[in-house]
Design an enzyme around this catalytic site. Sequence first.
Site, PDB file in Angstrom:
ATOM      1  N   SER A  87     -38.305 -10.673  13.799  1.00  0.00           N
ATOM      2  CA  SER A  87     -38.280 -11.471  12.570  1.00  0.00           C
ATOM      3  C   SER A  87     -39.019 -12.799  12.703  1.00  0.00           C
ATOM      4  CB  SER A  87     -36.823 -11.759  12.190  1.00  0.00           C
ATOM      5  OG  SER A  87     -36.139 -12.314  13.311  1.00  0.00           O
ATOM      6  N   THR A 190     -34.644 -15.790  10.403  1.00  0.00           N
ATOM      7  CA  THR A 190     -35.530 -16.918  10.692  1.00  0.00           C
ATOM      8  C   THR A 190     -34.863 -17.834  11.704  1.00  0.00           C
ATOM      9  OG1 THR A 190     -36.423 -16.858   8.477  1.00  0.00           O
ATOM     10  CG2 THR A 190     -36.465 -19.001   9.578  1.00  0.00           C
ATOM     11  N   THR A 208     -40.871 -18.034  11.021  1.00  0.00           N
ATOM     12  CA  THR A 208     -40.439 -16.678  10.656  1.00  0.00           C
ATOM     13  C   THR A 208     -41.634 -15.769  10.379  1.00  0.00           C
ATOM     14  OG1 THR A 208     -38.957 -15.483   9.119  1.00  0.00           O
ATOM     15  CG2 THR A 208     -40.383 -17.144   8.161  1.00  0.00           C
ATOM     16  N   ARG A 218     -46.875 -12.731   0.224  1.00  0.00           N
ATOM     17  CA  ARG A 218     -45.599 -13.391  -0.062  1.00  0.00           C
ATOM     18  C   ARG A 218     -45.324 -14.511   0.950  1.00  0.00           C
ATOM     19  NH1 ARG A 218     -40.377 -14.115   2.771  1.00  0.00           N
ATOM     20  NH2 ARG A 218     -38.775 -14.284   1.177  1.00  0.00           N
ATOM     21  N   THR A 241     -31.733 -19.784   6.267  1.00  0.00           N
ATOM     22  CA  THR A 241     -32.109 -18.412   6.601  1.00  0.00           C
ATOM     23  C   THR A 241     -31.629 -17.509   5.472  1.00  0.00           C
ATOM     24  OG1 THR A 241     -31.980 -16.678   8.284  1.00  0.00           O
ATOM     25  CG2 THR A 241     -29.995 -17.992   7.947  1.00  0.00           C
ATOM     26  N   GLY A 242     -32.166 -16.314   5.409  1.00  0.00           N
ATOM     27  CA  GLY A 242     -31.757 -15.387   4.359  1.00  0.00           C
ATOM     28  C   GLY A 242     -32.830 -15.245   3.291  1.00  0.00           C
TER      29      GLY A 242
HETATM   30  N1  ASP Z   1     -35.809 -16.949   4.897  1.00  0.00           N
HETATM   31  C1  ASP Z   1     -36.753 -15.998   5.365  1.00  0.00           C
HETATM   32  C2  ASP Z   1     -37.687 -15.622   4.273  1.00  0.00           C
HETATM   33  O1  ASP Z   1     -37.264 -15.469   3.150  1.00  0.00           O
HETATM   34  C3  ASP Z   1     -36.153 -14.743   5.921  1.00  0.00           C
HETATM   35  C4  ASP Z   1     -34.846 -14.891   6.663  1.00  0.00           C
HETATM   36  O2  ASP Z   1     -34.481 -15.919   7.139  1.00  0.00           O
HETATM   37  O3  ASP Z   1     -34.141 -13.917   6.757  1.00  0.00           O
HETATM   38  O4  ASP Z   1     -38.846 -15.434   4.553  1.00  0.00           O
END
Ligand code: ASP
Length: 332
Positions: A87, A190, A208, A218, A241-242
């Site tokens: 990731s 991330t 990330t 994107r 994160t997320g």
């Molecule tokens: N926040 C990150 C993104 O949307 C992904 C993650 O942290 O899971 O690219």
Amino acid sequence: MKRRTFIKTASLAGAATMMRGEVISRDRAEVMSNKNSAPRGPVIVSTWDFGREVPETAYRTLQQGGTVVDAVERAVMIPEADPKVTSVGYGGYPDRDGKVTLDACIMDGEGNCGSVVFLEHIIHPVSVARLVMEKTQHVILAGEGALQFALENGFKRENLLTKEADAAYKEWLKTSSYKPQKVDEHNHDTIGLLAMDGKGNMAGACTTSGMAWKIHGRVGDSPIIGAGLYVDSDVGGATSTGLGEAVIKVAGSFLIVELMRNGKSPQEACKIALERIVHKQPKYAKGNDFLAGFVAMTKDGEVGAMSYRKGLQYSLHKDGVISVVDAEYMVK
Ligand code: ASP
């Protein structure tokens, strides 16, 4: 190896103050954070558990006279270079066209910041972001331009798609119908990391490969100053994160820092930011796959963290102890 299976806890000095593999509860973490004490030394906090080498590297960098910016950069370079981390950086899962595109940013507590978005072929996007911050009058470089800037400054062009990530991509292609996948526990994580050196200096870094199988082009929240990361040494910092789209919509990290500026604790501020996301966009609360979480720290080293759903962990280096803590979550 998945991050969850890394060593969870270790004592810095080697004295076995905590059991290997122990995950401490937030209550105990709060005791450790000792709200009323003045900053006593470095505090390093980051999203997820990318192994003890990450906080150790930040700590060691500070002990050896490095700046907080050096500390956060060097720490997040570890998962960037790790092919097993799918990731972040090298080994990250590609987008739906099979290309690994990276997002990263870095910020210090004085408002200096740099970011790269949609960057290909460079193993350490955080270092390119730092160069943007220190050597240009800009904040964000994107795509081809960011790559050109990196190559001009001595970075090496590399193939970031590992055999394993390519195999996972080919597997995904079989059933995907080319549709980007929702964020779930296998396609996110991330690293956002905040550090305070005990003298009032703060910095953060966030890096990330973004959402796996995303639409080519994107960009998520992670490299967006104020969304994936914000640091102000008058107050503190936050990182996320997320699902990046949800975090961008509320300028999540900036919101948390401003809430702390107005007296909220890091914990309360993280909670309010998550509430804001689902209040403004109730669609995220429907279904059972929405994931977003924040980690925050005041300039005094008080730490808070919260995710929408159960599962977020954060790594904490405080008072000479490294621990992995289960974050509180909103949906019980
Ligand atoms: N926040 C990150 C993104 O949307 C992904 C993650 O942290 O899971 O690219």
